[in-house]
Structure formats: C-alpha cells, structure tokens
Design a protein around this motif. Structure first.
Motif, PDB file in Angstrom:
ATOM      1  N   LYS A 100       0.750  -1.168  -0.153  1.00 56.41           N
ATOM      2  CA  LYS A 100      -0.139  -0.181  -0.098  1.00 56.41           C
ATOM      3  C   LYS A 100       0.830   1.301  -0.028  1.00 56.41           C
ATOM      4  CE  LYS A 100      -3.714   0.061   2.319  1.00 56.41           C
ATOM      5  NZ  LYS A 100      -4.782   0.088   1.470  1.00 56.41           N
ATOM      6  N   GLY A 101       1.958   1.293   0.189  1.00 56.55           N
ATOM      7  CA  GLY A 101       3.104   2.347   0.350  1.00 56.55           C
ATOM      8  C   GLY A 101       4.463   1.693   0.393  1.00 56.55           C
ATOM      9  N   MET A 102       5.524   2.507   0.398  1.00 52.24           N
ATOM     10  CA  MET A 102       6.746   2.094   0.389  1.00 52.24           C
ATOM     11  C   MET A 102       7.767   3.272   1.283  1.00 52.24           C
ATOM     12  SD  MET A 102       8.490  -0.696  -0.155  1.00 52.24           S
ATOM     13  CE  MET A 102       7.618  -1.481  -1.398  1.00 52.24           C
ATOM     14  N   GLY A 103       8.547   2.918   2.085  1.00 53.98           N
ATOM     15  CA  GLY A 103       9.514   3.906   2.753  1.00 53.98           C
ATOM     16  C   GLY A 103      10.948   3.277   2.100  1.00 53.98           C
ATOM     17  N   TYR A 104      11.886   4.409   2.008  1.00 52.89           N
ATOM     18  CA  TYR A 104      13.161   4.225   1.481  1.00 52.89           C
ATOM     19  C   TYR A 104      14.003   4.744   2.543  1.00 52.89           C
ATOM     20  CZ  TYR A 104      17.163   3.978  -1.791  1.00 52.89           C
ATOM     21  OH  TYR A 104      18.396   3.948  -2.337  1.00 52.89           O
ATOM     22  N   MET A 105      14.839   4.022   3.173  1.00 49.57           N
ATOM     23  CA  MET A 105      16.057   4.096   4.084  1.00 49.57           C
ATOM     24  C   MET A 105      17.006   4.879   3.351  1.00 49.57           C
ATOM     25  SD  MET A 105      17.092   4.513   7.392  1.00 49.57           S
ATOM     26  CE  MET A 105      16.338   3.225   8.363  1.00 49.57           C
ATOM     27  N   PRO A 106      17.558   6.116   4.056  1.00 44.28           N
ATOM     28  CA  PRO A 106      18.723   6.956   3.645  1.00 44.28           C
ATOM     29  C   PRO A 106      19.931   6.123   3.633  1.00 44.28           C
ATOM     30  CG  PRO A 106      17.363   8.297   5.028  1.00 44.28           C
ATOM     31  CD  PRO A 106      16.846   7.005   4.968  1.00 44.28           C
ATOM     32  N   LYS A 107      21.047   6.205   3.043  1.00 46.19           N
ATOM     33  CA  LYS A 107      22.174   5.281   3.062  1.00 46.19           C
ATOM     34  C   LYS A 107      22.827   5.290   4.534  1.00 46.19           C
ATOM     35  CE  LYS A 107      23.640   2.862  -0.241  1.00 46.19           C
ATOM     36  NZ  LYS A 107      24.185   3.463  -1.354  1.00 46.19           N
ATOM     37  N   ARG A 108      22.719   6.416   5.159  1.00 47.40           N
ATOM     38  CA  ARG A 108      23.330   6.505   6.297  1.00 47.40           C
ATOM     39  C   ARG A 108      22.655   5.537   7.649  1.00 47.40           C
ATOM     40  NH1 ARG A 108      20.798  10.797   8.976  1.00 47.40           N
ATOM     41  NH2 ARG A 108      19.064  11.648   7.797  1.00 47.40           N
ATOM     42  N   GLY A 109      21.469   5.203   7.005  1.00 47.91           N
ATOM     43  CA  GLY A 109      20.885   4.201   7.975  1.00 47.91           C
ATOM     44  C   GLY A 109      20.934   2.648   7.813  1.00 47.91           C
ATOM     45  N   LEU A 110      21.894   2.470   6.823  1.00 44.29           N
ATOM     46  CA  LEU A 110      22.135   0.793   6.302  1.00 44.29           C
ATOM     47  C   LEU A 110      23.199   0.282   7.166  1.00 44.29           C
ATOM     48  CD1 LEU A 110      21.661   1.134   2.290  1.00 44.29           C
ATOM     49  CD2 LEU A 110      19.762   0.950   4.074  1.00 44.29           C
ATOM     50  N   GLU A 111      23.139  -1.089   7.387  1.00 39.33           N
ATOM     51  CA  GLU A 111      24.214  -1.599   7.991  1.00 39.33           C
ATOM     52  C   GLU A 111      25.008  -2.318   6.876  1.00 39.33           C
ATOM     53  OE1 GLU A 111      22.946  -4.859  10.915  1.00 39.33           O
ATOM     54  OE2 GLU A 111      21.139  -3.770  10.913  1.00 39.33           O
ATOM     55  N   VAL A 112      26.080  -1.327   6.539  1.00 39.71           N
ATOM     56  CA  VAL A 112      27.113  -1.640   5.357  1.00 39.71           C
ATOM     57  C   VAL A 112      27.971  -2.848   5.714  1.00 39.71           C
ATOM     58  CG1 VAL A 112      26.881   0.627   4.312  1.00 39.71           C
ATOM     59  CG2 VAL A 112      28.479   0.111   6.111  1.00 39.71           C
ATOM     60  N   ASN A 113      28.076  -3.226   6.977  1.00 37.26           N
ATOM     61  CA  ASN A 113      28.866  -4.184   7.302  1.00 37.26           C
ATOM     62  C   ASN A 113      28.355  -5.596   6.856  1.00 37.26           C
ATOM     63  OD1 ASN A 113      31.003  -2.579   8.533  1.00 37.26           O
ATOM     64  ND2 ASN A 113      30.257  -2.929  10.577  1.00 37.26           N
ATOM     65  N   LYS A 114      26.864  -5.609   6.851  1.00 35.09           N
ATOM     66  CA  LYS A 114      26.521  -6.739   6.437  1.00 35.09           C
ATOM     67  C   LYS A 114      26.031  -6.641   4.919  1.00 35.09           C
ATOM     68  CE  LYS A 114      24.224  -7.536  11.084  1.00 35.09           C
ATOM     69  NZ  LYS A 114      22.588  -7.766  11.424  1.00 35.09           N
ATOM     70  N   CYS A 115      26.751  -5.705   4.313  1.00 32.31           N
ATOM     71  CA  CYS A 115      26.715  -5.829   2.619  1.00 32.31           C
ATOM     72  C   CYS A 115      25.279  -5.104   2.220  1.00 32.31           C
ATOM     73  CB  CYS A 115      26.977  -7.089   1.987  1.00 32.31           C
ATOM     74  SG  CYS A 115      28.584  -7.861   2.501  1.00 32.31           S
ATOM     75  N   GLU A 116      24.574  -4.287   3.124  1.00 33.17           N
ATOM     76  CA  GLU A 116      23.263  -3.895   2.750  1.00 33.17           C
ATOM     77  C   GLU A 116      23.460  -2.656   1.545  1.00 33.17           C
ATOM     78  OE1 GLU A 116      19.094  -2.438   5.159  1.00 33.17           O
ATOM     79  OE2 GLU A 116      21.239  -3.384   6.262  1.00 33.17           O
ATOM     80  N   ILE A 117      22.775  -2.731   0.897  1.00 32.36           N
ATOM     81  CA  ILE A 117      22.873  -1.497  -0.192  1.00 32.36           C
ATOM     82  C   ILE A 117      21.579  -0.814  -0.248  1.00 32.36           C
ATOM     83  CG2 ILE A 117      24.923  -2.549  -1.661  1.00 32.36           C
ATOM     84  CD1 ILE A 117      22.344  -2.941  -3.585  1.00 32.36           C
ATOM     85  N   ALA A 118      20.463  -1.439   0.405  1.00 30.48           N
ATOM     86  CA  ALA A 118      19.127  -0.736   0.189  1.00 30.48           C
ATOM     87  C   ALA A 118      18.203  -1.124   1.353  1.00 30.48           C
ATOM     88  CB  ALA A 118      18.557  -0.448  -1.115  1.00 30.48           C
ATOM     89  N   ARG A 119      17.198  -0.482   1.928  1.00 25.00           N
ATOM     90  CA  ARG A 119      16.490  -1.120   2.736  1.00 25.00           C
ATOM     91  C   ARG A 119      14.940  -0.322   2.693  1.00 25.00           C
ATOM     92  NH1 ARG A 119      17.264  -0.296   8.761  1.00 25.00           N
ATOM     93  NH2 ARG A 119      19.433  -1.104   8.162  1.00 25.00           N
ATOM     94  N   PHE A 120      13.906  -1.059   2.209  1.00 25.98           N
ATOM     95  CA  PHE A 120      12.640  -0.578   2.046  1.00 25.98           C
ATOM     96  C   PHE A 120      11.723  -0.953   3.157  1.00 25.98           C
ATOM     97  CE2 PHE A 120      14.299  -0.871  -2.166  1.00 25.98           C
ATOM     98  CZ  PHE A 120      13.971   0.279  -2.834  1.00 25.98           C
ATOM     99  N   TYR A 121      10.601  -0.123   3.493  1.00 28.50           N
ATOM    100  CA  TYR A 121       9.746  -0.426   4.551  1.00 28.50           C
ATOM    101  C   TYR A 121       8.192  -0.637   3.844  1.00 28.50           C
ATOM    102  CZ  TYR A 121      13.023   0.324   8.300  1.00 28.50           C
ATOM    103  OH  TYR A 121      14.224   0.267   8.927  1.00 28.50           O
ATOM    104  N   LYS A 122       7.887  -1.902   3.539  1.00 23.40           N
ATOM    105  CA  LYS A 122       6.790  -1.825   2.701  1.00 23.40           C
ATOM    106  C   LYS A 122       5.538  -1.781   3.695  1.00 23.40           C
ATOM    107  CE  LYS A 122       4.621  -5.980   0.231  1.00 23.40           C
ATOM    108  NZ  LYS A 122       4.985  -7.221  -0.261  1.00 23.40           N
ATOM    109  N   LEU A 123       4.545  -1.432   3.191  1.00 27.80           N
ATOM    110  CA  LEU A 123       3.413  -1.281   4.121  1.00 27.80           C
ATOM    111  C   LEU A 123       2.319  -2.085   3.571  1.00 27.80           C
ATOM    112  CD1 LEU A 123       2.726   2.806   4.416  1.00 27.80           C
ATOM    113  CD2 LEU A 123       4.046   1.190   5.792  1.00 27.80           C
ATOM    114  N   HIS A 124       1.668  -3.025   4.490  1.00 28.53           N
ATOM    115  CA  HIS A 124       0.626  -3.747   4.295  1.00 28.53           C
ATOM    116  C   HIS A 124      -0.622  -3.186   4.823  1.00 28.53           C
ATOM    117  CE1 HIS A 124       3.094  -7.388   3.516  1.00 28.53           C
ATOM    118  NE2 HIS A 124       3.966  -6.638   3.989  1.00 28.53           N
ATOM    119  N   GLU A 125      -1.594  -3.734   4.735  1.00 26.87           N
ATOM    120  CA  GLU A 125      -2.959  -3.173   5.608  1.00 26.87           C
ATOM    121  C   GLU A 125      -2.763  -3.102   6.826  1.00 26.87           C
ATOM    122  OE1 GLU A 125      -6.617  -4.915   4.380  1.00 26.87           O
ATOM    123  OE2 GLU A 125      -6.320  -4.909   2.204  1.00 26.87           O
TER     124      GLU A 125
END
Length: 381
Positions: free
Chosen positions: A316-341
């Motif tokens: 129903k919607g989507m949030g996008y985390m800025p780069k400074r909020g990622l766990e780069v030590n875990k090789c994370e390049i993006a994180r989304f927050y998916k909205l369900h009902e």
C-alpha cells in the motif's frame, strides 16, 4: 575468440529479503486513502506511516527499535483537520518531519528522541499558502530549512521553514494536476510531471521552466519522474495500451528517449527510488507485490534489468531508508519499509559475498594496524 554473454555488474546478484516476523511493525491501520504517495518515510531514528484516523488526519512515528505489535492506544501526530496525504523526514535533522494534508496546510513537527509518549497536536510551524489539498512534499537535499510543496491547486511553493514563509511561488507553469515533483542531487533544479502530459525541469530560484518534454509516455495515466546520474531523467508511465513503461531521457536532447522499455500491464503507478551511489533504481508499484530493480549506466541500453523481489502480499506504500541508516557491514545496499494493510515490513537488499573471507580480511587489517601503531608509539617513547 571468446564471446561476452553476460554483462559484468557488481549488482547483478543483489537480492531482497524480508526480515523475520518479530522485526516487523504489526497491528497498524495503514491509511485507506487513494493517493499515489509513499505513505511512509524513514530515517536512521524513526519510521513514520500515515494511518487511518477519525475526525481528521494522523500519522504514526515509531523508533526503529520498537518492533512487534503496536498497541492501539499508541500516540500519533494528529494536528491536521483532514486526511494526511504525504510525509517526509528532514535530511538534516532526524527529529523533524513535514506533513501535507487535505486541509490545504503543511505542518512541521519535532519528534522527541525515543518517540512520542502523548499525542502530538501542535506543530512547530504551520505553513498556509495552498488553496487545495497538499499531496507532495520534498525537503531540499543540501540547504537547511528549505521545503518544497505541491498541491492540487497546481502550485509549487518553496518554503523557508525557519521563518514560516513562502520564498518562491510557482503558480503559472502547471495548467493541471501535478503528479510528481523532486529535486536533483544538489538542489539546483526541480523536476515535475503533470496531468497535461508534460515533464518540466524548473529553476527553483526564478520559478521558470528550463526545459520541457511533452508526452514522455503516450498513456493518460500518471507519470513519475526522477533525476538519475549525470543529470539524466528516468520516467515511469503507461503506453496507449496501458502497458507500464520505464524510460531514460537526456535533457540535452529531449527528442527521443535513450531507452524505453515495456514492463507489464498492471494498473498501479510505479514509484521510482534512485540510489546515486550504486546507480541502481528500484521500481515499486502501488498494489503490486514486487520490487523490480535496474542498473543505470552509460552503456546501451542504459537501463539494465537486474532482478525482482517478489512476495505474496501487495504493498500500500513504501519507505526508503537513506544510505546512512544501512548496515553496510552486512553488505546492505538498500532497505525498504513495505506497508501492508495492518503492518510495516522491512525488506533488505543485499549484495552477496563470501562473508568469511571478508571478515577475515578485516580482522587481519585491524591486526596489522594495531602492530603498526604499537611499533610507532614504541619508537616515539
């Protein structure tokens, strides 16, 4: 002679993975408004979601660590008299968030560290200047206290939030409803798409049109546009046959797109999220249950399909985390927050690598650094 079959890319094997159930935010009544905004905004401290509320508009702001079931009585930000249509966290202060509503106002809120303990009804600043509902908000990427808002009155306003006043009012450019509005990377230009089937690049200081393109997509449904690398523009829209498309444009030559690709025949508007560090663009469709991602390069066909994250439930919607909020030590390049009902589910995009080799190499580097510092201090003493 060897033949190159597969295009070489660092991000060819990027994969998405939803977090475990206990790391989701459950029992949240996400807004039922039929408006094509993200309905969610995220930063390294908080996640904010527009929720259903009786007698006005509200959104919920949770600390990232407050996962699990959220109590029905959890306090919300509820100062608007009409439904909230868009929210956006300030990139320069993680405690500041802006909201736009059907009550024609824009409000600026300050969220205390640790989250809310009581309902928040009084904004820090209230910005009045639109005559119809406000559906698009975007903070300036480099300048403090500069906010852009776009309303259904076909007006774009640039606000000085510190003074609570409009600095630039662009009211003679768009003859119809504004579908999207965003800044380029340094904030020197604004890109808008409009219901009159025209995409425009604006000078935010003068409020004038630098360049425009009619009918970037032939269909009559909403077009979304974002700046990508080297000043190029990526658009999502529909063909005459209602097929969803993605196109890349060079503002120096708006005659023909660098590439135009057809994706599918779904009806949801594709929301583009571009990562300038990796050159990867993520396309999330409202009502879809998938996230497609492409790499934007200088080589034809310029927009290269990488892969797709799929799930069973639609978003129903989507949030996008800025780069400074990622766990780069875990090789994370993006994180989304998916909205369900009834919940918000984080989705992590990761570049796979041989973890043991990576960790061993890092430990060795630290050991070498420690030995070097010891010997250096010994020499000094």
């Amino acid at each position: 002679m060897s033949r190159k079959v597969v295009r070489s890319s660092k991000f060819r094997h990027v994969f998405g993975q939803a977090v475990k159930a206990d790391q989701c935010y459950d029992d949240i009544r996400i807004s039922q408004m039929t408006w094509d905004s993200n309905f969610c905004s995220v930063n390294p401290k908080f996640v904010a979601m527009i929720v259903d509320a009786s007698g006005g508009g509200a959104f919920m702001v949770l600390p990232l660590s407050k996962t699990g079931r959220i109590d029905m009585s959890y306090p919300t930000v509820c100062g608007h008299t009409g439904p909230v249509l868009d929210i956006d966290f300030c990139p320069h202060n993680d405690n500041i968030i802006a909201s736009g509503s059907e009550d024609c106002s824009v409000m600026i809120w300050e969220i205390p560290d640790g989250g809310l303990t009581t309902p928040l009804t009084n904004p820090v600043v209230k910005l009045d200047g639109h005559s119809k509902r406000v559906g698009i908000l975007s903070w300036h990427p480099t300048a403090h206290n500069v906010l852009m808002s776009a309303g259904c009155d076909n007006v774009v306003i640039l606000w000085n939030v510190a003074r609570g006043e409009a600095v630039v009012r662009i009211d003679s450019v768009h003859p119809d409803l504004i579908y999207s509005a965003c800044w380029n990377q340094d904030g020197s230009q604004i890109l808008t798409s409009c219901k009159d089937k025209t995409m425009r690049v604006l000078d935010p200081r003068k409020g004038t049109v630098i360049i425009e393109k009619e009918k970037p997509h032939e269909g009559s449904r909403p077009v979304r546009a974002v700046f990508v690398a080297d000043g190029k523009i990526l658009t999502t829209g529909f063909s005459r046959m209602s097929e969803r498309q993605v196109a890349l444009w060079d503002p120096k030559n708006f005659g023909e797109p660098l590439t135009l690709q057809e994706l599918d025949t779904s009806s949801g508007v594709l929301l583009p999220f571009f990562d300038p560090d990796t050159g990867v663009v993520y396309l999330c469709g409202k009502g879809d249950s998938s996230i497609r991602y492409f790499e934007v390069t200088d080589e034809a066909p310029y927009v290269h399909y990488l892969s797709m994250y799929g799930s069973k439930e639609s978003q129903k919607g989507m949030g996008y985390m800025p780069k400074r909020g990622l766990e780069v030590n875990k090789c994370e390049i993006a994180r989304f927050y998916k909205l369900h009902e009834r919940k918000c589910e984080p989705i992590v995009m990761t570049v796979p690598r041989k973890l043991n080799i990576f960790v061993t190499f890092r430990v060795q580097k630290l050991q070498w650094l420690y030995i070097y510092l010891q010997s250096t201090f010994a020499q000094v003493l």
